[in-house]
Design a protein around this motif. Structure first.
Motif, PDB file in Angstrom:
ATOM      1  N   ILE A 132      14.654  -8.904 -14.225  1.00 18.51           N
ATOM      2  CA  ILE A 132      13.359  -9.442 -13.800  1.00 18.51           C
ATOM      3  C   ILE A 132      13.617 -10.206 -12.509  1.00 18.51           C
ATOM      4  N   GLU A 133      12.854  -9.905 -11.485  1.00 19.85           N
ATOM      5  CA  GLU A 133      13.030 -10.576 -10.196  1.00 19.85           C
ATOM      6  C   GLU A 133      11.719 -11.210  -9.759  1.00 19.85           C
ATOM      7  N   ILE A 134      11.757 -12.510  -9.483  1.00 19.22           N
ATOM      8  CA  ILE A 134      10.613 -13.220  -8.913  1.00 19.22           C
ATOM      9  C   ILE A 134      11.001 -13.645  -7.504  1.00 19.22           C
ATOM     10  N   SER A 135      10.255 -13.173  -6.518  1.00 27.08           N
ATOM     11  CA  SER A 135      10.608 -13.401  -5.113  1.00 27.08           C
ATOM     12  C   SER A 135       9.449 -14.017  -4.355  1.00 27.08           C
ATOM     13  N   ARG A 136       9.810 -14.719  -3.272  1.00 29.22           N
ATOM     14  CA  ARG A 136       8.831 -15.283  -2.365  1.00 29.22           C
ATOM     15  C   ARG A 136       9.209 -14.941  -0.931  1.00 29.22           C
ATOM     16  N   MET A 137       8.205 -14.609  -0.117  1.00 32.25           N
ATOM     17  CA  MET A 137       8.398 -14.286   1.298  1.00 32.25           C
ATOM     18  C   MET A 137       7.252 -14.894   2.096  1.00 32.25           C
ATOM     19  N   PRO A 138       7.500 -15.328   3.333  1.00 38.68           N
ATOM     20  CA  PRO A 138       6.396 -15.848   4.151  1.00 38.68           C
ATOM     21  C   PRO A 138       5.426 -14.726   4.517  1.00 38.68           C
ATOM     22  N   VAL A 139       4.133 -15.035   4.483  1.00 34.76           N
ATOM     23  CA  VAL A 139       3.138 -14.035   4.872  1.00 34.76           C
ATOM     24  C   VAL A 139       3.256 -13.731   6.362  1.00 34.76           C
ATOM     25  N   GLU A 140       3.518 -14.764   7.165  1.00 36.49           N
ATOM     26  CA  GLU A 140       3.687 -14.544   8.601  1.00 36.49           C
ATOM     27  C   GLU A 140       4.917 -13.676   8.839  1.00 36.49           C
ATOM     28  N   GLY A 141       4.721 -12.563   9.490  1.00 40.65           N
ATOM     29  CA  GLY A 141       5.810 -11.620   9.729  1.00 40.65           C
ATOM     30  C   GLY A 141       5.858 -10.498   8.715  1.00 40.65           C
ATOM     31  N   PHE A 142       5.226 -10.732   7.538  1.00 40.24           N
ATOM     32  CA  PHE A 142       5.252  -9.709   6.476  1.00 40.24           C
ATOM     33  C   PHE A 142       3.864  -9.567   5.856  1.00 40.24           C
ATOM     34  N   ALA A 143       2.853  -9.556   6.711  1.00 38.36           N
ATOM     35  CA  ALA A 143       1.459  -9.583   6.257  1.00 38.36           C
ATOM     36  C   ALA A 143       1.077  -8.343   5.465  1.00 38.36           C
ATOM     37  N   ASP A 144       1.769  -7.214   5.704  1.00 43.86           N
ATOM     38  CA  ASP A 144       1.387  -5.967   5.039  1.00 43.86           C
ATOM     39  C   ASP A 144       2.227  -5.663   3.797  1.00 43.86           C
ATOM     40  N   LEU A 145       2.925  -6.663   3.274  1.00 44.08           N
ATOM     41  CA  LEU A 145       3.682  -6.461   2.036  1.00 44.08           C
ATOM     42  C   LEU A 145       2.755  -5.934   0.947  1.00 44.08           C
ATOM     43  N   ASN A 146       3.177  -4.905   0.217  1.00 42.03           N
ATOM     44  CA  ASN A 146       2.308  -4.303  -0.792  1.00 42.03           C
ATOM     45  C   ASN A 146       3.130  -3.724  -1.937  1.00 42.03           C
ATOM     46  N   GLN A 147       2.465  -3.136  -2.909  1.00 48.18           N
ATOM     47  CA  GLN A 147       3.134  -2.611  -4.103  1.00 48.18           C
ATOM     48  C   GLN A 147       4.145  -1.530  -3.751  1.00 48.18           C
ATOM     49  N   GLN A 148       3.777  -0.652  -2.814  1.00 43.38           N
ATOM     50  CA  GLN A 148       4.692   0.430  -2.443  1.00 43.38           C
ATOM     51  C   GLN A 148       6.014  -0.110  -1.917  1.00 43.38           C
ATOM     52  N   VAL A 149       5.951  -1.140  -1.067  1.00 40.93           N
ATOM     53  CA  VAL A 149       7.166  -1.770  -0.530  1.00 40.93           C
ATOM     54  C   VAL A 149       7.971  -2.408  -1.652  1.00 40.93           C
ATOM     55  N   ILE A 150       7.288  -3.145  -2.524  1.00 43.92           N
ATOM     56  CA  ILE A 150       7.963  -3.878  -3.593  1.00 43.92           C
ATOM     57  C   ILE A 150       8.655  -2.930  -4.570  1.00 43.92           C
ATOM     58  N   GLU A 151       8.113  -1.747  -4.756  1.00 45.57           N
ATOM     59  CA  GLU A 151       8.709  -0.794  -5.686  1.00 45.57           C
ATOM     60  C   GLU A 151       9.737   0.107  -5.000  1.00 45.57           C
ATOM     61  N   ARG A 152      10.023  -0.187  -3.741  1.00 43.12           N
ATOM     62  CA  ARG A 152      11.088   0.529  -3.038  1.00 43.12           C
ATOM     63  C   ARG A 152      12.199  -0.445  -2.659  1.00 43.12           C
ATOM     64  N   SER A 153      12.321  -0.779  -1.374  1.00 44.43           N
ATOM     65  CA  SER A 153      13.419  -1.633  -0.928  1.00 44.43           C
ATOM     66  C   SER A 153      12.905  -2.710   0.013  1.00 44.43           C
ATOM     67  N   ILE A 154      13.067  -3.976  -0.365  1.00 45.67           N
ATOM     68  CA  ILE A 154      12.652  -5.088   0.486  1.00 45.67           C
ATOM     69  C   ILE A 154      13.515  -5.122   1.748  1.00 45.67           C
ATOM     70  N   GLN A 155      14.830  -4.907   1.608  1.00 47.01           N
ATOM     71  CA  GLN A 155      15.707  -4.960   2.781  1.00 47.01           C
ATOM     72  C   GLN A 155      15.339  -3.876   3.792  1.00 47.01           C
ATOM     73  N   GLN A 156      15.039  -2.658   3.322  1.00 47.17           N
ATOM     74  CA  GLN A 156      14.635  -1.604   4.253  1.00 47.17           C
ATOM     75  C   GLN A 156      13.315  -1.952   4.929  1.00 47.17           C
TER      76      GLN A 156
END
Length: 238
Positions: A132-156
């Motif tokens: 189980i992973e709970i993560s936080r990221m700033p919205v500034e710079g990553f405004a388009d974060l979405n389910q597709q990204v989260i279910e793939r690779s954050i580093q990519q």
């Protein structure tokens, strides 16, 4: 320790003991089987593990070549990095925006009027929920974060935006699984687990992600150079 695991660890140790520069090979399967007193199948399993984590390259008709670049990495492998990407998948549990608390403001260098993303995801290995992973990221710079990204690779995702990742700061702590965590992971409440806290840091020092992971099947192998100065300091010598 199972024979396969012993052979894997011992071969890793011997690979890192090699000091001579230049291309090097391991002995052939048949010879290794004789040396360890195990079947060639067990040797093959150990070699496949070493190949899967990039420590050796098995070249048909040529032999088992040691990867020199892998020997320079202190993290040899853990229970996730030893797996291929096609053996791993994520499932997002939640995603929302929120105001950062005082600690999050400090970590990300934000003010109280900013927003951060918070998301939870499950990591499956070979179709079994292990993290189980709970993560936080700033919205500034990553405004388009979405389910597709989260279910793939954050580093990519981060690299794809042109950022350069510098390093991770990681802390490990043994814990017991809570009732809520057990329900998600399909295990018993109170099962032993590893709590892994990560900070992902960009070149220049900006933190791009903080995460807290509960892993019920965590193993890790490191190569740690001897630090004489640190030993002296801990002994009170300087």
């Amino acid at each position: 320790m199972k024979k396969k695991e012993f052979v894997t660890q011992d071969l890793l140790s011997k690979i890192y003991q090699i000091s001579a520069p230049g291309p090097r090979k391991l002995p052939p399967e048949r010879q290794l089987a004789q040396e360890y007193g195990v079947s060639r199948f067990t040797i093959r399993q150990a070699l496949e593990k070493l190949a899967s984590i990039g420590v050796v390259n098995i070249v048909q008709g040529s032999g088992i070549w040691i990867n020199e670049q892998a020997r320079n990495n202190p993290l040899v492998y853990n229970s996730i990095t030893e797996k291929r990407f096609d053996q791993i998948r994520f499932r997002m549990i939640s995603l929302h925006k929120k105001r950062p608390d005082r600690d999050e403001q400090q970590i990300f260098g934000l003010n109280e009027e900013s927003f951060i993303w918070q998301f939870c995801r499950l990591r499956f290995v070979d179709e079994q929920a292990v993290q189980i992973e709970i993560s936080r990221m700033p919205v500034e710079g990553f405004a388009d974060l979405n389910q597709q990204v989260i279910e793939r690779s954050i580093q990519q995702y981060v690299l794809g935006k042109g950022y350069r990742i510098s390093h991770l700061l990681t802390t490990y702590r043994a814990v017991s699984v809570s009732r809520e965590q057990a329900a998600l992971l399909g295990c018993k409440k109170g099962s032993p687990a590893m709590h892994i806290s990560n900070r992902g840091i960009l070149e220049g020092g900006q933190v791009y992600e903080i995460s807290d992971i509960i892993d019920i099947n965590y193993t890790c192998t490191y190569v740690i150079p001897h630090n004489r100065e640190n030993l002296t300091f801990r002994q009170g010598g300087g």
